[in-house]
Enzyme design. Sequence first.
Site, short mmCIF file in Angstrom:
data_model
loop_
_atom_site.label_atom_id
_atom_site.label_comp_id
_atom_site.label_asym_id
_atom_site.label_seq_id
_atom_site.Cartn_x
_atom_site.Cartn_y
_atom_site.Cartn_z
N TYR A 52 -2.75 14.26 11.97
CA TYR A 52 -1.64 12.88 12.33
C TYR A 52 -2.02 11.60 13.24
O TYR A 52 -3.42 13.04 14.25
CB TYR A 52 -0.81 14.16 13.29
CG TYR A 52 0.26 13.12 12.63
CD1 TYR A 52 0.75 12.16 13.56
CD2 TYR A 52 1.47 13.82 12.43
CE1 TYR A 52 2.83 12.16 13.26
CE2 TYR A 52 2.75 13.60 12.41
CZ TYR A 52 3.46 12.59 12.44
OH TYR A 52 4.42 11.88 12.79
N GLU A 54 -0.12 9.52 14.70
CA GLU A 54 -0.06 8.05 15.58
C GLU A 54 -0.32 6.99 16.35
O GLU A 54 -1.38 6.75 17.05
CB GLU A 54 1.24 8.65 16.68
CG GLU A 54 2.90 8.70 15.29
CD GLU A 54 3.44 9.41 16.79
OE1 GLU A 54 3.79 9.18 18.14
OE2 GLU A 54 5.15 9.66 15.85
N ASP A 198 5.36 -12.93 0.24
CA ASP A 198 5.42 -11.67 -0.10
C ASP A 198 4.85 -11.92 -1.38
O ASP A 198 5.11 -12.39 -2.43
CB ASP A 198 6.82 -11.85 -0.78
CG ASP A 198 7.14 -9.86 -1.25
OD1 ASP A 198 5.92 -9.32 -1.46
OD2 ASP A 198 8.41 -9.42 -1.43
N THR A 224 2.31 -4.76 -1.06
CA THR A 224 1.77 -4.34 -1.74
C THR A 224 0.15 -3.66 -2.21
O THR A 224 0.19 -4.17 -2.30
CB THR A 224 2.41 -2.81 -3.05
OG1 THR A 224 2.65 -3.94 -4.22
CG2 THR A 224 3.78 -2.81 -2.46
N LYS A 227 -0.17 -2.74 -8.13
CA LYS A 227 0.43 -3.56 -8.74
C LYS A 227 -1.45 -4.27 -9.49
O LYS A 227 -2.09 -3.47 -9.15
CB LYS A 227 1.47 -4.39 -8.08
CG LYS A 227 2.30 -3.99 -7.33
CD LYS A 227 3.47 -4.79 -7.84
CE LYS A 227 4.98 -4.06 -7.11
NZ LYS A 227 5.22 -3.48 -5.62
N ARG A 233 -0.80 3.58 -3.88
CA ARG A 233 0.24 3.12 -3.66
C ARG A 233 0.91 3.27 -2.18
O ARG A 233 0.15 3.44 -1.27
CB ARG A 233 1.15 4.03 -4.37
CG ARG A 233 1.85 4.16 -5.70
CD ARG A 233 2.53 5.21 -6.60
NE ARG A 233 4.48 4.12 -6.41
CZ ARG A 233 4.50 3.25 -6.71
NH1 ARG A 233 3.97 3.04 -7.80
NH2 ARG A 233 5.47 2.44 -6.27
#
Length: 420
Positions: A52, A54, A198, A224, A227, A233
């Site tokens: 983790y 953060e 985008d 992203t 693609k 992903r």
Amino acid sequence: MDRSLYEVDPELVEITLQDLERQQNFLTLIPSENYASIAVMQAQGSILANKYAEGYPAARYYNGCRFMDGVESLAIARAKKLFGVDHVNVQPHAGTQANMAAYHALLEPGDTILSLKLDHGGHLSHGLKQNFAGRYYNIVHYGVDPDTERIDTGAVAELAEQHHPKLIVVGATAYPRQFDFAEWRAIADSVKAYLLADIAHIAGLIAAKVHPDPAPYCDVITTTTHKTLRGPRGAMVMCREEFAEVIDRAVFPGLQGGPFMHSIAAKAVAFKEAMEPAFKEYQTRVVENARAMAESLKSNGLRPITGGTENHLMLIDLSTSYEKLSGRQAADHLEEAGIIVNKNTIPFDKRSAVTTSGLRLGTPMVTSRGMQDAEMRTIADLITETLEGRRDSEVKKRVKAKVLEFSHRFPVYENLRLLP
């Protein structure tokens, strides 16, 4: 703790192996999908999922993040070099979250966004009423010209002058032409608006310099990482240095908690792969293959929207050849024949988004398998044969057999070993 997946969950293993078989034995033409490399998948499935982290490098809320800082810093440095940008945030989990972070950073609820209509090729996060963007912002849409089926930037400029948006979004999920970002910058400047590109669909093309570059012209760029970029992903936000702090605050703590460090590691691998000469060759071939497929389908009597393509995808208008055949039906018929596509609305579609009058096809995955112009012509012929003989199960069986033979000539993950 030390048992393998095969021991713990053979049921899931069986489903995974079935999908590996599907990926091998079907031809996938969905332009928003691709095959990640084995190296990318190894990073994404690594022990880095256990931590983790953060916050950001050198500013974490948890201890023990020394090596997580190294992973994230590596991904950021590579992305900055690859795209030639000032600042990168690699933490967004998906493209919609990347757009959400950009809006959150630059806008207040109720501010006006000018973006492409969903049924003309835009994205849910560009302002669909049911999406967060449509609920929290005032959305004004531009579309394509009914005659050319291309975006008329003159009409966009008029809308901008009329509505004075605070943010203009340039980008699409189903538009087969290139964007002149300099022209869009001029429109944004004319009304003192922010400009967001985008590039989720065309990021790989841009990285390989086979599509115009948004970096010199846009305040913020979202994308992203799968693609055409062929990574895991996930997503990222790129921006000018002046927006770095507000973008980072918008991602964390504004919208997300702990980042997926294993996914960020996989992004770093993908960025490294995208710097290799072979990646540029691949992207060049993606575009050439798309052009060849569109031309072949057109020769076979199917109409590509705008008459063709300049990028990795094409939209096919079924209504001119098959009046009663919907996109949804056509996609189902093709899947029965071993070809995976997706239904898609076309500009000024008379059918709903559930049924549609079009198909959206793309060449990233078949190009990843090593296919070239000749194979694109063969695939176009198989698509046409299936649609023409869609009522005959024997035709679909015959096409599927051809697809299977064809697929085996271009194997997927030939060196992947899933068995223990």
